[in-house]
Design an enzyme around this catalytic site. Sequence first.
Site, PDB file in Angstrom:
ATOM      1  N   HIS A  88       0.900  -0.778  -0.387  1.00  8.94           N
ATOM      2  CA  HIS A  88       0.185   0.448   0.264  1.00  8.94           C
ATOM      3  C   HIS A  88       1.025   1.056  -0.054  1.00  8.94           C
ATOM      4  CE1 HIS A  88       0.615   0.361   4.691  1.00  8.94           C
ATOM      5  NE2 HIS A  88       0.234   1.442   3.971  1.00  8.94           N
ATOM      6  N   ASP A 142      -0.580  -7.183   1.842  1.00 10.41           N
ATOM      7  CA  ASP A 142      -0.616  -6.171   1.376  1.00 10.41           C
ATOM      8  C   ASP A 142       1.340  -6.480   1.633  1.00 10.41           C
ATOM      9  OD1 ASP A 142       0.230  -3.602   1.849  1.00 10.41           O
ATOM     10  OD2 ASP A 142      -0.505  -3.215   3.754  1.00 10.41           O
ATOM     11  N   SER A 240       4.515   1.907   8.123  1.00  8.35           N
ATOM     12  CA  SER A 240       3.924   1.438   6.978  1.00  8.35           C
ATOM     13  C   SER A 240       4.950   0.992   6.636  1.00  8.35           C
ATOM     14  CB  SER A 240       3.033   1.920   6.254  1.00  8.35           C
ATOM     15  OG  SER A 240       2.135   2.141   6.795  1.00  8.35           O
TER      16      SER A 240
END
Length: 421
Positions: A88, A142, A240
């Site tokens: 992402h 992901d 992330s």
Amino acid sequence: MVEMLPTAILLVLAVSVVAKDNATCDGPCGLRFRQNPQGGVRIVGGKAAQHGAWPWMVSLQIFTYNSHRYHTCGGSLLNSRWVLTAAHCFVGKNNVHDWRLVFGAKEITYGNNKPVKAPLQERYVEKIIIHEKYNSATEGNDIALVEITPPISCGRFIGPGCLPHFKAGLPRGSQSCWVAGWGYIEEKAPRPSSILMEARVDLIDLDLCNSTQWYNGRVQPTNVCAGYPVGKIDTCQGDSGGPLMCKDSKESAYVVVGITSWGVGCARAKRPGIYTATWPYLNWIASKIGSNALRMIQSATPPPPTTRPPPIRPPFSHPISAHLPWYFQPPPRPLPPRPPAAQPRPPPSPPPPPPPPASPLPPPPPPPPPTPSSTTKLPQGLSFAKRLQQLIEVLKGKTYSDGKNHYDMETTELPELTSTS
């Protein structure tokens, strides 16, 4: 003190030899060259990690037209050419020319437009590989790989991280692991942290993490849930793509068992961080970087299997907005409310209207007019003249004979007609 001095010298020499032999990033993986004996408390509002504590930590930075660099995501160095991160991070930003990767850093400058100084190293992006089945709505699969150019040189503050062995299985149980990154130190911070932070987190059972009052079924079998039920310690925006690391039970190496993926807010109760497990994607990673390269960064002694491979199931079916949890933003779809104990039954649906008749039926024929009641049955087969004579005889009260039959006729008295004149 005199007896401890040779031991300390040997440790320094051992670290130096490892760093020298690992200049091509082909040496042992998952080794921490420097550790904080107290340990960082947490990423959100916590303490800084020591320089070199996590040598495989990478800062993925957006490179703007005026040469400014902005930290966006974290990553894990696998070898001299490959970095593991989250898919992402590249949604809407998958141009290789828009990225710069910084290695060996403890402190980074947000918006820096100057070349990095040693021992830091900066690299270009050669290729971005996003998992072919990545689902931006559910954050399924992901995971992504970044090929860098030129190859990185490992050394004192830069080294590869380990990945699980094929027999390891998904990380489960009450194991304590670590997270690290340059993400926000609080949920509403204006920008990511300039100092690398670290935190110890506990693995949380996936069934508990998926329960109604937690994530209500949104966590997938290929995820890892880590944090604390009461919150307070967690990853946040900007973390992330960074690693979730657990120490090998038989070795001193740390294994990257997860990739920071998503969460609701930061450090909230019953909203721990959700990570993409690396074990289910070992074959995918090997297909991109090569089987030999994968074996180089797997733990030397495979642990006994803890779980079976996760079953393949379709992505989570709840409708979720296509807007991504960028910088580890909370997924935009709020958790569905917990249903009450007893749901009222829905009202019965009205009966369907009767179908229209196919075609109107013709009206039934009118019944035949009733025959006048009379005790006298007229003979059959008489001519008109004889019938007229018979009628006259009936009116006169006489008996009629047709030569063959004899009939007694009843007389009917008719009222006399009176003139109105």
